[in-house]
Motif scaffolding. Structure first.
Motif, PDB file in Angstrom:
ATOM      1  N   LEU A   4       0.818  -1.204   0.000  1.00  0.00           N
ATOM      2  CA  LEU A   4       0.000   0.000   0.000  1.00  0.00           C
ATOM      3  C   LEU A   4       0.857   1.262   0.000  1.00  0.00           C
ATOM      4  N   GLN A   6       0.625   5.395   0.176  1.00  0.00           N
ATOM      5  CA  GLN A   6      -0.318   6.431   0.614  1.00  0.00           C
ATOM      6  C   GLN A   6       0.336   7.804   0.549  1.00  0.00           C
ATOM      7  N   ASP A  18      -1.483  -1.536   5.871  1.00  0.00           N
ATOM      8  CA  ASP A  18      -2.888  -1.418   5.488  1.00  0.00           C
ATOM      9  C   ASP A  18      -3.779  -1.765   6.675  1.00  0.00           C
ATOM     10  N   ILE A 115     -13.275   5.938   3.656  1.00  0.00           N
ATOM     11  CA  ILE A 115     -12.489   5.504   2.503  1.00  0.00           C
ATOM     12  C   ILE A 115     -13.420   4.951   1.427  1.00  0.00           C
ATOM     13  N   ALA A 117     -12.763   2.791  -2.165  1.00  0.00           N
ATOM     14  CA  ALA A 117     -11.772   2.122  -3.009  1.00  0.00           C
ATOM     15  C   ALA A 117     -12.406   1.825  -4.360  1.00  0.00           C
ATOM     16  N   GLU A 144     -10.129   9.403   2.079  1.00  0.00           N
ATOM     17  CA  GLU A 144      -9.194   8.543   1.340  1.00  0.00           C
ATOM     18  C   GLU A 144      -9.860   7.914   0.119  1.00  0.00           C
ATOM     19  N   ARG A 146      -8.870   5.250  -2.789  1.00  0.00           N
ATOM     20  CA  ARG A 146      -7.849   4.231  -3.026  1.00  0.00           C
ATOM     21  C   ARG A 146      -8.081   3.486  -4.337  1.00  0.00           C
ATOM     22  N   ILE A 148      -7.411   0.008  -6.249  1.00  0.00           N
ATOM     23  CA  ILE A 148      -7.066  -1.374  -5.931  1.00  0.00           C
ATOM     24  C   ILE A 148      -7.345  -2.264  -7.141  1.00  0.00           C
ATOM     25  N   PHE A 164      -6.778  10.271  -6.591  1.00  0.00           N
ATOM     26  CA  PHE A 164      -6.490   9.175  -5.660  1.00  0.00           C
ATOM     27  C   PHE A 164      -5.338   9.566  -4.736  1.00  0.00           C
ATOM     28  N   SER A 166      -4.280   6.984  -2.298  1.00  0.00           N
ATOM     29  CA  SER A 166      -3.649   5.736  -1.875  1.00  0.00           C
ATOM     30  C   SER A 166      -3.809   4.715  -2.993  1.00  0.00           C
ATOM     31  N   PHE A 167      -2.852   3.793  -3.040  1.00  0.00           N
ATOM     32  CA  PHE A 167      -2.775   2.864  -4.166  1.00  0.00           C
ATOM     33  C   PHE A 167      -2.299   1.510  -3.640  1.00  0.00           C
ATOM     34  N   LEU A 168      -3.101   0.481  -3.847  1.00  0.00           N
ATOM     35  CA  LEU A 168      -2.708  -0.857  -3.439  1.00  0.00           C
ATOM     36  C   LEU A 168      -2.131  -1.565  -4.668  1.00  0.00           C
TER      37      LEU A 168
END
Length: 205
Positions: A4, A6, A18, A115, A117, A144, A146, A148, A164, A166-168
């Motif tokens: 993750l 962020q 995470d 959040i 996603a 947030e 994200r 994913i 965005f 955050s990025f998984l």
């Protein structure tokens, strides 16, 4: 190691642990091959059902902790999940074939969600960028956001520009390499969610 990435409030990116557990419905008993114009479709189309009622009913939801649940699971099992939302322990996963309007219809204030996603089943188009930009600009989402699923190194810079934070990263890719990609470009030409086109940044007086 965590996958993750962020962004902090000042825009600095780092790899972090995470805190959120993603709830994934079980696989369907059987999945038919979908075709469009004679070709096999490897991603879902807008308006296509995300999960079957059986998948939703059989989805295992952890009894405690922060959870990310698909929009359709929230819609069908809202009564048992409302207390988690009130406690700040629930976020929503929106697939790229689902719409921001469908999400807003469920939450009068999207910022009640800590959040959101956006899940890319298989990267084939730019719907994730559109959803991100719309949630930030048209729907006023401030928490947030994200990315994913099929999230790759070369996309992170553009995910960031679409709102965005955050990025998984995919499990088979390097999070450290993806982290470096956020500095691939020093001065984007086009406008983004948080800035304006370069031609508007030049004083021509």
């Amino acid at each position: 190691m965590s996958q993750l990435i962020q962004l902090s409030a000042n825009g600095q990116a780092s790899i972090v642990a995470d805190e959120w557990t993603r709830v994934v419905p079980p696989a369907p008993a059987e999945e038919s091959v979908r075709k469009q114009a004679g070709k096999v479709v490897l991603f879902k189309l807008t308006g296509e059902p995300t999960f079957t009622p059986e998948q939703i009913a059989n989805t295992q939801i952890p009894a405690s902790g922060k959870i990310l649940v698909p929009l359709t699971v929230w819609q069908a099992r809202k009564a048992e999940l409302e207390s988690r939302l009130a406690a700040g322990e629930l976020g929503i996963v929106l697939a790229t074939h689902e719409t921001a309007e469908a999400l807003q219809a469920e939450f009068a204030d999207l910022n009640s969600l800590p959040i959101i996603a956006i899940f890319v089943e298989r990267f084939a188009d730019g719907r994730i960028f559109t959803l991100g930009a719309w949630l930030r600009t048209r729907f006023g989402y401030k928490n947030e956001l994200r990315a994913i699923g099929d999230v790759l190194r070369d996309q992170l810079f553009f995910h960031k520009r679409a709102g965005f934070n955050s990025f998984l990263i995919r499990a088979d890719r390097s999070a450290e390499d993806a982290l470096a990609s956020l500095n691939d470009f020093s001065q984007p030409y086009q406008g983004g969610v948080a800035d304006v086109p370069v031609w508007r940044r030049v004083n021509r007086a």
